[in-house]
Design a protein around this motif. Structure first.
Motif: not given
Length: 422
Positions: A222-225, A229-230, A334-338
């Motif tokens: 989930p995006l909030p996770w 955490f990442v 995109s994984p939508r994390v940096p």
């Protein structure tokens, strides 16, 4: 990743020859105290970590030699140089490391009577040296040693996520028992690494096939996770769209980098693995017009993988390829994390295989292009434009696929990507 962050990282990379100064500034605050290191979880590349096995009563060996360890408990199946130097043992190794696709359950499984496990999950110990007896084969040890040199400690701020490289995951609606279990363990490891480091988010560093696995892992959380955490995802030499050489290894075999082993001796075993289909070139990256393999009467593009599999005698793999592999690479959201992608370029890389006849029983002529010697440039940079909002990509010239974890310039880039703030 915002534009300003991309510029800061680009500016820092200009100082790669003086990377020690960058690291020194990061490690020490103005008061002389050490700044906390961002926790790191490393997902290694293909066939990099150890794999144990044991043979049960259900195991039916092809020869008495292969039954030597039956009922004797766990042993190291991979990597064991001593055993693989014996041609008879190579035959047993191929038999015991093979997998099989079960159409009824729509999943892959081990050979009958062979149980396997991945030792040292959570630690880098299992992939610093795949053969810990000889310690004569490694490209991860230098990378891990560099991290330890700036203060990282195994099990405290540095963690490893080794996996059974014979398996992968499948699209939603298709079971993948081994891959799902790995993702469950990886999620728990990321959460634990964060928890014991004061709740700080984790940087996931992954090499090659491990990069595509880690990417699929991120997409399934989930995006909030992910945002909790990442901290950053650092894929190194990830083959986002497969590799042309992936077609050759299915034809000629894959000796897993062991030069003294005949690839043909492991051809059947390699073809049986779920992961052997992942390197096939993806239509979304290579397109329908670029010839990848030619014979006297046929040209194969990325759109022709089912026909190619049929032509080389792997017709049974067409179903799993079309249902369990192709859908995963049709799009690359995109994984939508940096993200900080690090790739090697400027190394001759096969981009077309030309066979002189209509068969595949002779070595092809290779047409070379750009890449890292294994992964083609188009595959290495496939996500650059689509992920630009969250990602930056750095090309390290004249560095090979495995050299990215050995070459000093490349190591400086990777470590800088780990340490720089978002």
């Amino acid at each position: 990743m915002a534009i300003s962050a991309r510029l800061r990282w680009a500016a820092a990379l200009l100082l790669v020859p003086a990377v020690a100064a960058i690291l020194s500034k990061h490690l020490s605050s103005r008061r002389g105290r050490q700044l906390p290191l961002p926790p790191v979880v490393v997902v290694p590349g293909y066939a990099t970590n150890e794999l144990d096995a044991r043979l049960t009563e259900l195991y039916r060996p092809s020869s008495p030699c292969c039954a030597a360890r039956k009922g004797q408990g766990w042993f190291r199946l991979y990597l064991n140089y001593t055993a693989l130097e014996d041609p008879a043992e190579v035959r047993c190794f191929a038999e015991q490391i093979s997998a099989a696709y079960d159409a009824v359950s729509d999943d892959y499984r081990n050979a009958m009577g062979v149980e396997t496990r991945v030792p040292f999950f959570g630690s880098t110990r299992g992939f610093r040296y795949p053969d810990p007896d000889r310690r004569n084969f490694s490209y991860m040890d230098r990378f891990v040693s560099r991290l330890e040199g700036i203060g990282y400690r195994d099990g405290e701020t540095l963690f490893g996520a080794p996996y059974d490289f014979r398996y992968a995951v499948a699209p939603p609606g298709h079971p993948s028992s081994v891959g799902t279990a790995f993702f469950r363990r990886l999620k728990g490891l990321v959460e634990r690494a964060s928890r014991i480091n004061g709740g700080r988010p984790v940087t996931i560093v992954a090499h090659s096939y491990g990069g595509t696995l880690a990417y699929q892992f991120l997409l399934r959380q989930p995006l909030p996770w992910r945002r909790r955490f990442v901290r950053r995802f650092v894929p190194v030499a990830a083959p986002w769209g497969g590799v042309v050489l992936g077609m050759l290894t299915l034809v000629a075999g894959n000796n897993l980098g062991l030069r003294f082993v005949d690839p043909l001796a492991l051809k059947g075993a390699y073809r049986s693995l779920q992961s052997s289909l992942w390197p096939l070139p993806s239509p979304s990256v290579f397109g329908a017009a670029q010839p990848l393999v030619t014979t006297r009467s046929r040209t194969y593009t990325a759109n022709d993988m089912p026909d190619f599999l049929e032509a080389i005698g792997m017709g049974a793999a067409v179903g799993p390829y079309e249902s369990r592999v192709l859908p995963l690479f049709r799009e690359l959201p995109s994984p939508r994390v940096p993200v900080a992608c690090v790739v090697g370029v400027g190394v001759d890389t096969p981009e077309m295989l030309a066979y002189p006849g209509d068969g595949f029983d002779v070595a092809p002529r290779m047409v070379m292009g750009d890449g890292d010697g294994l992964v083609n440039l188009a595959s290495l940079v496939a996500v650059d434009r689509a992920w630009r909002r969250h990602a930056a990509l750095v090309k390290v010239r004249n560095v090979s696929h495995t050299g990215l974890h050995v070459d000093d310039r490349a190591l400086a880039v990777v470590i800088t990507a780990i340490l720089l703030p978002n």
